[in-house]
Write an enzyme that holds these catalytic residues in place. Sequence first.
Site, PDB file in Angstrom:
ATOM      1  N   CYS A 120      11.608 -11.071   6.929  1.00 48.54           N
ATOM      2  CA  CYS A 120      11.460 -10.377   9.088  1.00 48.54           C
ATOM      3  C   CYS A 120      11.761 -11.808   9.387  1.00 48.54           C
ATOM      4  O   CYS A 120      12.839 -12.359   9.531  1.00 48.54           O
ATOM      5  CB  CYS A 120      10.214 -10.236   8.586  1.00 48.54           C
ATOM      6  SG  CYS A 120      10.248  -9.424  10.349  1.00 48.54           S
ATOM      7  N   HIS A 153      10.594  -5.320   5.194  1.00 45.29           N
ATOM      8  CA  HIS A 153       8.706  -5.835   4.742  1.00 45.29           C
ATOM      9  C   HIS A 153       8.890  -5.484   3.539  1.00 45.29           C
ATOM     10  O   HIS A 153       8.395  -4.471   3.632  1.00 45.29           O
ATOM     11  CB  HIS A 153       7.686  -5.761   5.644  1.00 45.29           C
ATOM     12  CG  HIS A 153       7.336  -6.372   7.032  1.00 45.29           C
ATOM     13  ND1 HIS A 153       6.803  -7.828   7.065  1.00 45.29           N
ATOM     14  CD2 HIS A 153       7.586  -6.141   8.531  1.00 45.29           C
ATOM     15  CE1 HIS A 153       6.611  -7.785   8.433  1.00 45.29           C
ATOM     16  NE2 HIS A 153       7.327  -7.056   9.260  1.00 45.29           N
ATOM     17  N   GLU A 210       6.930  -6.054   1.474  1.00 47.96           N
ATOM     18  CA  GLU A 210       5.342  -5.906   0.801  1.00 47.96           C
ATOM     19  C   GLU A 210       5.015  -4.460   1.589  1.00 47.96           C
ATOM     20  O   GLU A 210       3.605  -4.291   1.281  1.00 47.96           O
ATOM     21  CB  GLU A 210       3.616  -7.000   1.783  1.00 47.96           C
ATOM     22  CG  GLU A 210       4.282  -7.683   2.379  1.00 47.96           C
ATOM     23  CD  GLU A 210       4.993  -7.527   3.785  1.00 47.96           C
ATOM     24  OE1 GLU A 210       5.919  -8.553   5.220  1.00 47.96           O
ATOM     25  OE2 GLU A 210       6.252  -8.171   3.058  1.00 47.96           O
TER      26      GLU A 210
END
Length: 208
Positions: free
Chosen positions: A84, A186, A188
């Site tokens: 990011c 992202h 995650e």
Amino acid sequence: MSEELRVGVIDHGSGNLHSACRALREAGARVVLSNDVDELAAQEALVLPGVGALAAAMDGLRAMGGDELVLDHVEHERPLLGICVGHQMLFEYGEERDAPVAGLGLLPGVVSPLPADRLPHMGWNTVRPCDGTRLFRGIERERFYFVHSFGVVDPQLHSGVTTSTHEDAVFIAATELGPICSTQFHPEKSGAAGVRLLANWMSSLDED
């Protein structure tokens, strides 16, 4: 991988740190979260996360000596993953509130506001993986989770650059250039596809 990769996650005060660490561990890494440059330098690979404003993220990185850490790490051909705003920090500079913000200069390009009516670009989106991709191996058609209003727009479509589109704005969604990989989205927050991408990143290091 035959054993867990030692991955240092750089804590410069701006990042989705615990989610990133959890996803990396799920992908098979042995994770160290730290703002100590000596501890981070001892790891095999580094992750540079980031959220929010580019200027604040760069200030935090420089305050801990993380800029020199990252530059030295890459100079020695050691693997780095930016996520990011961490991805944006790798480029030459950013245009933020009409003032240029110097980046790390490891990748060519300028981070600028996305030319779109709906900002931020938030939610799930597809990508167009670069030829010979390792990051997206087996997940080329998956969706990934984006939250951003800035990006590297209208990139030169050279080897190692994966793109995505928000409205009519084409921007760099990921890079795979030498020891550097990065994602504007992202991993995650991208569920199983994101964990697979992180595992692909770590597995690809054994192939170099």
